[in-house]
Design a protein around this motif. Structure first.
Motif, short mmCIF file in Angstrom:
data_model
loop_
_atom_site.label_atom_id
_atom_site.label_comp_id
_atom_site.label_asym_id
_atom_site.label_seq_id
_atom_site.Cartn_x
_atom_site.Cartn_y
_atom_site.Cartn_z
N GLY A 1 -1.62 6.86 3.66
CA GLY A 1 -0.24 6.57 3.32
C GLY A 1 -0.01 6.16 1.88
N GLU A 2 -1.00 5.58 1.25
CA GLU A 2 -0.85 5.13 -0.13
C GLU A 2 -2.26 4.88 -0.67
OE1 GLU A 2 0.56 1.04 -0.36
OE2 GLU A 2 0.48 0.98 1.81
N PRO A 3 -2.37 4.76 -1.99
CA PRO A 3 -3.69 4.46 -2.53
C PRO A 3 -4.17 3.11 -2.00
CG PRO A 3 -2.16 5.13 -4.28
CD PRO A 3 -1.35 4.95 -3.03
N ASP B 1 -10.69 7.62 3.51
CA ASP B 1 -9.41 7.44 2.83
C ASP B 1 -8.78 8.82 2.77
OD1 ASP B 1 -7.32 7.04 1.10
OD2 ASP B 1 -8.50 6.20 -0.53
N THR B 2 -7.80 9.04 3.64
CA THR B 2 -7.28 10.39 3.83
C THR B 2 -5.99 10.58 3.06
OG1 THR B 2 -5.94 9.77 5.77
CG2 THR B 2 -8.23 10.39 6.17
N TRP B 3 -5.97 11.57 2.19
CA TRP B 3 -4.73 11.89 1.45
C TRP B 3 -4.08 13.12 2.08
CZ3 TRP B 3 -2.94 16.38 -0.60
CH2 TRP B 3 -1.71 16.29 -1.27
N TRP B 4 -2.81 13.00 2.35
CA TRP B 4 -2.02 14.15 2.82
C TRP B 4 -0.56 13.77 2.81
CZ3 TRP B 4 -0.17 14.29 8.23
CH2 TRP B 4 -0.49 13.14 8.97
N GLN B 5 0.31 14.64 3.31
CA GLN B 5 1.75 14.45 3.23
C GLN B 5 2.44 15.03 4.46
OE1 GLN B 5 2.10 17.04 -0.39
NE2 GLN B 5 2.84 15.16 -1.36
N THR B 6 3.68 14.61 4.66
CA THR B 6 4.49 15.20 5.74
C THR B 6 4.44 16.73 5.62
OG1 THR B 6 5.95 13.29 5.60
CG2 THR B 6 6.82 15.24 6.73
N ASP C 1 2.37 14.36 -6.49
CA ASP C 1 1.44 13.27 -6.81
C ASP C 1 0.67 13.55 -8.10
OD1 ASP C 1 1.65 11.32 -4.77
OD2 ASP C 1 0.66 12.66 -3.37
N ARG D 1 2.82 8.77 -6.94
CA ARG D 1 3.85 9.79 -7.14
C ARG D 1 4.21 9.91 -8.62
NH1 ARG D 1 5.01 12.71 -2.47
NH2 ARG D 1 6.74 13.47 -3.72
N ASN E 1 6.75 4.79 -2.79
CA ASN E 1 6.00 4.57 -1.56
C ASN E 1 5.96 3.06 -1.28
OD1 ASN E 1 4.09 4.68 0.45
ND2 ASN E 1 3.04 6.42 -0.50
N ARG F 1 7.91 6.52 2.64
CA ARG F 1 8.42 7.28 1.50
C ARG F 1 9.90 7.07 1.35
NH1 ARG F 1 6.20 13.35 1.61
NH2 ARG F 1 8.03 13.81 0.37
C1 WTA Z 1 0.93 9.07 -0.53
C2 WTA Z 1 1.79 10.35 4.79
C3 WTA Z 1 -3.05 7.79 -1.96
C4 WTA Z 1 1.06 10.20 -1.55
C5 WTA Z 1 0.56 10.99 5.44
C6 WTA Z 1 1.72 11.29 -0.75
C7 WTA Z 1 -1.54 8.62 -0.45
C8 WTA Z 1 2.64 10.52 0.15
C9 WTA Z 1 -2.55 8.72 0.53
C10 WTA Z 1 2.96 11.25 1.43
C11 WTA Z 1 -3.88 8.28 0.18
C12 WTA Z 1 -0.69 9.45 1.37
N1 WTA Z 1 -4.07 7.84 -1.08
N2 WTA Z 1 -1.80 8.15 -1.68
N3 WTA Z 1 -4.88 8.30 1.04
N4 WTA Z 1 -1.98 9.23 1.64
N5 WTA Z 1 -0.40 9.06 0.11
O1 WTA Z 1 4.78 12.26 3.62
O2 WTA Z 1 1.89 9.75 -2.61
O3 WTA Z 1 4.73 9.86 4.43
O4 WTA Z 1 2.43 12.23 -1.54
O5 WTA Z 1 2.70 11.31 4.45
O6 WTA Z 1 1.93 9.31 0.43
O7 WTA Z 1 3.66 10.44 2.32
P1 WTA Z 1 4.05 10.96 3.75
#
Ligand code: WTA
Length: 631
Positions: free
Chosen positions: A371-373, A395-400, A485, A500, A506, A511
């Motif tokens: 969700g965030e760093p 630490d999983t990065w992804w988005q909607t 990002d 972002r 965030n 978001r």
């Molecule tokens: C941020 C949530 C850093 C990022 C799954 C992204 C993260 C936005 C990470 C998407 C992470 C999500 N490290 N930043 N592990 N995970 N973000 O759509 O800025 O609610 O673009 O999806 O959250 O938020 P969303």
């Protein structure tokens, strides 16, 4: 190809294969699922229209993969273990057989109430198993669910319902979260005053609270269920038929209805869950997100069920009855994998380690963050105090918009760095660009984070506004998907998301689009104009700072700030309230009328060191005025 990745070397091999033969790679993954009819073509795409289609000609139903498939060997396995808000109330345990039965019955209820393939159905439910049942029942009949997080206001619900013209809404009387009572049906009633497309409202009796039932529109879940049988043949959908819409905030305007389709999303949610968490059949998996966000869609509902996992689901909040609640739940239910958010972790860390005393956390095997760093302090606390130094952190990065996880360490292969989402999962092809749009090769570089090749789980459009989809994600750079990002690739080639680079903020992992908050603030009688920016916040990651211009002197500042906060809560939801509101005489604007947010962001951070060139401002003096009034 062997997808069991135990070492970093194996990862590199699989990754290489996935980039050299992306279609073959994804087709192999997709073959692990059940298709009523196999696809004829794996992929058709271009990022200019854009058009993205996966598994063309394939027919399936995702609920057959989540449910029916499990009736063979896992019928008596627990699908959901549910922990109520109040620890003294009863837990619920639901087997795959029971979940299948409930979903089929509720699918029949939806059909009996007129729902059919392609209809949009809004879901506004708390964290109860019925939220999952409702989503799956929609998917079963081919209706498109649009889940609205149960913290949104009635205005936000009606905006979302009207945007996609939902014909039905599923809600509950209410919910208790901690000691707070939330009367969901009342909020829905207010929303529906402005929603002509809604023909039916199905109400689940969660708390036995008294609610208004509007004859002809509202029906009770429990009475409808009694009228139907338990057999429901799934609707066989095309791989590219829509599965759901999920609204998310962007830099400008109203929230966007991000649309995901059936086949690609299924492959993505199922694959990433198994790969990242290295899921084993005995494990109990707990994702602490709400089903109302994408994390809840992919990793409470679909991802785990596609892997026959046992899901832990929690109705309440991490700090009630006290800040040890998460750890009580891990102990009580012997949770093996915990997937949570940095905000929650920071709050629990700040509450003090005495909340960990006498809690047995030895069942934990893998920890996740999303969700965030995640800051280093929280990372180490998670690692040392919760994982007792033996659980890998993913630490999983992804988005909607991506549908599923994109960058993450893979649990168990032992390569991780605090604050780093590390490396792309096999099948994912990221790149960094500088401001001129040139790709940054090599290591030790920082830039805007993009994707150069499609992946099955990516959003296909913004509901009803394909042009906006194109403009938001595919117009910044030619033939690339732009995430919004910023990202750094360090000297070893590992990725760290820096946050972002657009006007999305965030806050506590939610978001929030600054434009939306500004629109709400501007509705206050005294406000002429406003600009909202983010600033660093110890607990929330980022918080909102609003600069507002008023049309008359404000005598009672506290009252004014409360009123502005109330408007934002009513228009959007209380999680979007600005923490700081400063009244200013003017905003720093360029001659073309553009607000220079860069300057406001610096001021909000109390960082006046390098405000950059202010000579392009109409009136550079404005900056000093704003600085003198900083909160
Ligand atoms: C941020 C949530 C850093 C990022 C799954 C992204 C993260 C936005 C990470 C998407 C992470 C999500 N490290 N930043 N592990 N995970 N973000 O759509 O800025 O609610 O673009 O999806 O959250 O938020 P969303």
């Amino acid at each position: 190809m062997n997808l069991n990745i135990d070492t970093y070397g194996q990862y590199l091999e699989v990754y290489k294969y996935s980039v050299e033969h992306p279609e073959k790679f994804w087709a192999e993954i997709a073959s692990d699922f059940e298709w009523k009819q196999k696809w004829e073509k794996v992929l058709e795409w271009n990022f200019s229209e854009p058009k993205i289609e996966w598994f063309l000609g394939g027919k399936l139903n995702i609920t057959q993969n989540c449910l029916d498939r499990n009736l063979v060997e896992n019928a008596d396995k627990k699908a959901i273990i549910w922990e109520p808000n109040n620890p003294n109330e009863h837990i619920r345990e639901i087997t795959y057989r029971e979940l299948h039965d409930s979903v089929c019955r509720f699918a029949n209820v939806l059909q009996a109430n007129g729902a059919k393939k392609g209809d949009r159905i809004c879901i506004y439910l708390p964290m109860i198993p019925e939220a999952v049942v409702a989503m799956l029942a929609c998917a079963r009949i081919g209706a498109i669910h649009s889940v609205v997080f149960a913290g949104f206001s009635s205005q936000s619900i009606s905006d979302r319902i009207n945007d996609s013209e939902c014909s039905m809404i599923i809600t509950a009387d209410g919910v208790e979260r901690g000691e707070k009572r939330v009367e969901l049906k009342k909020i829905v009633d207010e929303a529906l005053v402005n929603c002509p497309s809604i023909k039916r409202c199905i109400v689940y009796n969660n708390r036995n609270w008294e609610v208004d039932i509007k004859q002809g529109r509202d029906v009770w879940w429990h009475s409808e269920i009694r009228k139907v049988g338990a057999n429901n043949e799934p609707e066989w959908l095309d791989a590219e038929d829509p599965l759901f819409i999920l609204y998310t905030s962007g830099s400008t305007g109203k929230p966007k209805g991000v649309l995901h389709t059936t086949g690609g999303y299924m492959v993505m949610a199922g694959y990433t869950f198994k790969m990242v968490f290295n899921y084993k059949p005995h494990q109990i998996f707990w994702c602490t997100a709400d089903v109302g966000w994408i994390t809840g869609h992919s990793y409470i509902a679909y991802g785990p069920l596609l892997n026959s996992a046992t899901i832990m689901m929690f109705e309440g909040v991490p700090t009630w009855p006290d800040a040890g609640r998460f750890w009580d739940i891990v102990d009580k239910h012997k949770v093996n994998i915990l997937y949570s958010a940095p905000t929650a972790l920071r709050n629990l860390m700040a509450a003090g380690d005495h909340f960990l005393e006498n809690k047995d956390l030895t069942s934990l095997e893998v920890l996740g963050s999303v969700g965030e760093p995640i800051n280093e302090e929280a990372w180490y606390w998670y690692h040392d105090k919760i994982g007792k130094e033996h659980c890998p952190i993913v630490d999983t990065w992804w988005q909607t918009e991506t549908g599923g996880m994109m960058l993450s360490p893979i649990a168990g292969i032992g390569v991780a760095k605090p604050g780093f989402a590390m490396y792309p999962l096999p099948g994912i092809q990221p790149l960094l660009l500088n401001e001129k749009g040139e790709e940054l090769h090599g290591n030790n570089v920082e830039g805007n984070f993009c994707m150069k090749f499609p992946w099955p789980g990516m959003a296909r459009t913004v509901y009803g506004d394909h042009k906006r989809f194109q403009q938001t994600y595919f117009s910044t750079y030619n033939n690339l998907y732009f995430t919004g990002d910023g990202c750094k690739r360090d000297e070893e080639g590992f990725y760290r998301i820096t946050g972002r680079v657009d006007d999305v903020i965030n806050v506590s992992g939610h978001r929030i689009g600054t434009g939306e908050v500004e629109d709400a603030i501007n509705d206050h009688d005294c406000v002429v104009e406003s600009a909202v920016v983010g600033y660093s916040h110890d607990m929330k990651g980022q918080a909102l700072y609003a600069f507002v211009i008023c049309n008359k002197p404000v005598d009672d500042l506290i009252k004014f700030r409360n009123e502005v906060g109330k408007i934002v809560s009513e228009r959007i939801g209380s999680f979007s309230k600005p923490d700081k509101i400063q009244i200013v005489k003017a905003l720093p604007k360029t001659r073309s009328g553009k607000i220079m947010r860069r300057i406001l962001r610096k001021i909000a951070e109390n960082d006046y060191s390098n405000l950059g060139d202010t000579s392009t401002l109409i009136d550079p003096k404005v900056v000093d005025d704003i600085k003198s009034g900083v909160i």
